[in-house]
Design an enzyme around this catalytic site. Structure first.
Site, PDB file in Angstrom:
ATOM      1  N   ARG A  66      80.208  50.627  -2.999  1.00 53.07           N
ATOM      2  CA  ARG A  66      80.931  50.510  -4.269  1.00 53.07           C
ATOM      3  C   ARG A  66      82.371  51.037  -4.166  1.00 53.07           C
ATOM      4  NH1 ARG A  66      77.738  49.709  -8.822  1.00 53.07           N
ATOM      5  NH2 ARG A  66      75.502  49.787  -8.489  1.00 53.07           N
ATOM      6  N   ASP A  93      60.963  15.970  -9.195  1.00 48.29           N
ATOM      7  CA  ASP A  93      61.784  15.329  -8.150  1.00 48.29           C
ATOM      8  C   ASP A  93      63.282  15.409  -8.408  1.00 48.29           C
ATOM      9  OD1 ASP A  93      59.516  14.551  -6.867  1.00 48.29           O
ATOM     10  OD2 ASP A  93      59.433  12.568  -7.771  1.00 48.29           O
ATOM     11  N   ASN A 122      75.572  39.981 -13.616  1.00 50.98           N
ATOM     12  CA  ASN A 122      76.317  38.820 -14.106  1.00 50.98           C
ATOM     13  C   ASN A 122      77.422  39.225 -15.079  1.00 50.98           C
ATOM     14  OD1 ASN A 122      76.989  36.130 -14.221  1.00 50.98           O
ATOM     15  ND2 ASN A 122      75.532  35.631 -15.812  1.00 50.98           N
ATOM     16  N   ASN A 123      78.221  40.214 -14.656  1.00 52.57           N
ATOM     17  CA  ASN A 123      79.257  40.736 -15.572  1.00 52.57           C
ATOM     18  C   ASN A 123      80.676  40.536 -15.037  1.00 52.57           C
ATOM     19  OD1 ASN A 123      78.930  42.484 -13.417  1.00 52.57           O
ATOM     20  ND2 ASN A 123      79.336  44.326 -14.612  1.00 52.57           N
ATOM     21  N   GLY A 156      58.659  13.566  -3.139  1.00 51.48           N
ATOM     22  CA  GLY A 156      59.861  12.772  -3.382  1.00 51.48           C
ATOM     23  C   GLY A 156      59.671  11.405  -2.757  1.00 51.48           C
ATOM     24  N   ARG A 157      58.934  10.550  -3.482  1.00 50.21           N
ATOM     25  CA  ARG A 157      58.676   9.202  -2.949  1.00 50.21           C
ATOM     26  C   ARG A 157      59.955   8.389  -2.906  1.00 50.21           C
ATOM     27  NH1 ARG A 157      54.000   8.938  -5.978  1.00 50.21           N
ATOM     28  NH2 ARG A 157      55.096   7.790  -7.590  1.00 50.21           N
ATOM     29  N   GLY A 189      59.883   6.554 -16.409  1.00 51.72           N
ATOM     30  CA  GLY A 189      58.883   5.612 -16.947  1.00 51.72           C
ATOM     31  C   GLY A 189      58.593   5.894 -18.408  1.00 51.72           C
ATOM     32  N   GLN A 196      67.133  44.547  -7.876  1.00 50.04           N
ATOM     33  CA  GLN A 196      68.181  44.246  -6.884  1.00 50.04           C
ATOM     34  C   GLN A 196      67.590  43.754  -5.578  1.00 50.04           C
ATOM     35  OE1 GLN A 196      70.743  47.620  -6.303  1.00 50.04           O
ATOM     36  NE2 GLN A 196      71.994  47.132  -8.076  1.00 50.04           N
TER      37      GLN A 196
END
Length: 732
Positions: free
Chosen positions: A422, A116, A482-483, A159-160, A70, A615
């Site tokens: 490991r 939404d 993240n390596n 969530g209309r 909108g 972790q």
């Protein structure tokens, strides 16, 4: 501009210049500090005329609008009418002729802020991830109460007109049934749902969860309310059923790490787009495609968003789902596969055994990935085997068949239920080959971090010696650091980022009464600075020390001076993040002592090592969803590879049978582990090139340092439909 368009129409004190300090300390605040309002006046030409007069008075010709479709539609109408409005204002004597030529055009850039996620063209809107956090907190709390009582819960989420929140939360918690506006249940759903619920009860499931979007409808466009569903379950099955309506809880709370980083990236992209705009540039929306910021034509996005509603009104539900975009469609298909088990006699058996193993340190979301892999594998006709305790357990034969209901309720559990170590496979190659032969394992899915990557390389290299290892193997990255080379994201790093961000928020707040304090916080990550850098961006840090960007005593000195200057302003707190291995000699203690000494009389210091809390914890919605989707994709790959080799009876010796699955920019890609060797710094266990380093200057700029930001990557305007013609799209 406070109060949204209303402020623009009213003018006067509603248009204020924003200074550096006016936006300090708002990063962790939910909602919007400048306020927002629905504005009737802006719907009229008179209202827009008044707004134009107020903007010209301030000499404003660039507008950045953060809102839903909108607000963005309104902005586009305003931009189109702009020159006519100015002519009219000059005619009425409100502005000079000179102003008409000076401010002849208005540039508009939109950012979509909507919980939404109902805007076409973008994978994620600002606010959606935080809303999912609120929903999952409630679901996790409900799950614990249900352990004591056998109950059915009907949860109504917002969530209309869009079922995104309902769909993703159903995917992330493994709900029994979900009701969406875009994809109404087929005729006879009442019967089907009750059968499904009683089957799940028979499988000893203590809790049934049904998620309903507030705009849920049936195929005749009649509303399906949560109360209606409750009455049905009670009447047909006699189950103890409760309704929970989440309501405005979903709009509140502090923004998640993902939303803070997304909004910061989009904000930069919006400013760059405005700086590059010309009178000919159409209004654009900055949005996210996979892991890449893109610019899309505002008009097309709004049109497409309205087309979804139109398709729903006309009961063309397949079109509605397709128009919602690849992310929505993918989520829906995966949800259906994971929620509904076909009877055994309807599943075509592949006669293949597929094993799943966790390797490395635990990461939140690993269990969601295992659940997804097991269920997709069973649906594809494979027999699924679970390997316990990593390669160590593999060598010792800790291998068991794992069934559909064995993995029920796993998505919300942190750590690794299968157990993980490991240990690398190199020492046990003979035993592992023996176990593969003994259990007739035809393919292997490895979920883990850098050890999993090294393990995959070792298995790949040993194929010449042990023919048992010539099977399809794929790795899904799961590590807080993240390596892992080959992927922009890993399962578990979002949960760790949220832990860091939450902790930094609390630590900053602890100083709110004590004035002039600097905190030094050490994060995990090995040599990879992802957590320190992105945590710094999300928490509003003044500096983040990482291994990838070497620093010396002069940098430390300049940071201390910078903080000394900052203490003279109204913001008298500092936050410095340090990656655990960023420097051998500039330890956390050293930096703490240096800052304490140099800041004497100006600020005092405190230090904090976050350690293993990064972790642990329950997985964030992002990690549950990402783990579920990427692992399902890995299983599809395994099924395809097994069909290729099975039919021809050929051994899987080529490199493309041993891959790492990841997200790169906007695509999901499988890369042979052999090709990734070149891209890896093995000594420091990181990829040689990391995408997030490009966001490093952004953190510095936001901390008031002079830094140049690389805009070579910033998007050109592209049509909505053609997004991603190459490669397989990565919808996050």
């Amino acid at each position: 501009m406070p109060k949204g368009y209303q402020g623009m129409v009213d003018g006067g004190s509603n248009i204020v210049e924003a200074k550096w300090e006016s936006v300090s300390s708002i990063l962790q605040v939910g909602g919007t500090i400048i306020g927002s309002a629905r504005c009737k006046a802006f719907h009229t030409r008179e209202g827009r005329l008044q707004a134009a007069a107020n903007l010209v008075q301030w000499g404003i010709t660039n507008l950045c609008v953060i809102g839903g479709d909108g607000s963005l539609t309104g902005a586009n109408i305003f931009r189109k009418e702009w020159s006519e409005l100015l002519v009219e204002l000059a005619k009425n004597g409100k502005i000079s002729e000179e102003a008409v030529t000076k401010y002849s055009y208005l540039n508009v850039v939109g950012m979509v802020g909507s919980i939404d996620n109902d805007f076409c063209g973008t994978d994620m809107t600002i606010g959606t991830d935080s809303a999912l956090h609120r929903i999952m907190e409630v679901i996790d709390a409900i799950m614990t109460t249900a352990q004591s009582h056998q109950r059915t819960f009907v949860l109504e989420v917002m969530g209309r007109h869009c079922g995104y929140l309902a769909l993703v939360s159903a995917l992330a918690c493994g709900a029994d049934w979900v009701f969406l506006p875009e994809s109404p249940p087929e005729e006879g759903w009442e019967e089907n749902m009750c059968v499904k619920l009683s089957e799940n009860r028979a499988r000893k499931k203590r809790l049934n969860i049904i998620i309903v979007a507030e705009g849920a409808i049936d195929t005749q466009n009649q509303p399906i309310s949560s109360q209606k569903i409750k009455d049905l379950v009670v009447k047909q099955l006699g189950f103890d059923t409760r309704v929970t309506i989440l309501g405005h809880v979903q709009r509140g709370g502090t923004p998640s790490a993902f939303d803070r980083i997304l909004a910061s990236r989009m904000g930069v992209e919006a400013v760059v787009a405005l700086l590059e705009a010309t009178p000919e540039t159409p209004a654009c929306v900055v949005s996210l495609s996979g892991n890449q910021a893109v610019r899309l034509p505002l008009v097309e996005c709004v049109q497409m968003t309205q087309d979804v509603q139109k398709a729903m009104d006309e009961r063309r539900f397949k079109d509605a789902v397709r128009l919602r975009g690849r992310s929505f469609e993918g989520n829906l298909n995966i949800y259906k596969r994971l929620a509904i088990k076909l009877p055994d006699d309807q599943i075509t058996k592949s006669n293949c055994n597929v094993a799943v193993i966790n390797v490395g340190a635990p990461a939140a979301g690993m269990n969601a990935a295992v659940r997804s892999a097991v269920r997709v594998g069973i649906a594809d006709g494979h027999k699924m085997l679970a390997i316990y305790d990593g390669f160590d357990g593999f060598a010792k034969g800790q291998i068991k068949e794992i069934g559909w209901s064995d993995v029920g309720g796993w998505t919300g559990q942190g750590g690794s239920i299968l157990g993980t170590k490991r240990v690398l496979p190199g020492k046990f190659l003979e035993e592992i080959a023996e176990q593969i032969r003994a259990h007739s394992i035809n393919a292997l899915l490895i979920i883990g971090g850098f050890e999993a990557y090294l393990g995959l390389l070792e298995l790949s290299a040993a194929r010449e010696k042990y023919e048992e290892l010539c099977i399809p193997m794929v790795m899904v990255p799961a590590t807080v650091s993240n390596n892992v080379p080959g992927s922009d994201f890993s399962i578990g790093s979002d949960t760790a980022l949220n832990t860091i961000t939450d902790t930094c928020d609390r630590i900053k707040q602890s100083a709110s009464g004590t004035k002039r304090r600097v905190f030094i916080i050490e994060t995990m990550g090995g040599y990879c600075g992802y957590l320190a850098n992105m945590g710094g961006l999300a928490a509003g840090a003044d500096a983040a020390y990482i291994f990838e960007e070497p620093f010396d005593i002069r940098d430390l000195q300049s940071n201390v001076e910078h903080l000394t200057e900052k203490m003279k302003t109204s913001i008298q707190r500092g936050l410095v993040l340090r990656n655990e291995s960023c420097s051998e000699n500039y330890t956390t203690d050293f930096i703490y002592q240096l800052y304490s000494e140099e800041g004497k009389g100006v600020f005092d210091c405190r230090k904090n090592v976050l350690g293993h809390m990064q972790q642990g914890g329950v997985p964030s919605p992002f990690d549950r969803n990402f783990g579920t989707k990427i692992s399902a994709r890995a299983m599809q790959w395994i099924t395809t590879k097994l069909k290729e080799s099975y039919g021809k009876g050929k051994k899987c010796v080529s490199d493309d049978y041993i891959c790492v699955l990841g997200i790169s920019k906007r695509n999901v890609i499988f890369q042979p582990v052999a090709d990734l060797k070149e891209e890896t710094d093995f000594e420091h266990r990181i990829p040689k090139e990391q995408w997030w380093l490009k966001l490093r200057p952004l953190m510095k700029i936001l901390a008031k340092y002079k830094a140049s930001f690389d805009v070579s990557d910033s998007g050109q305007l592209e049509p909505v439909q053609d997004q991603n013609t190459q490669g397989e799209p990565a919808a996050i």
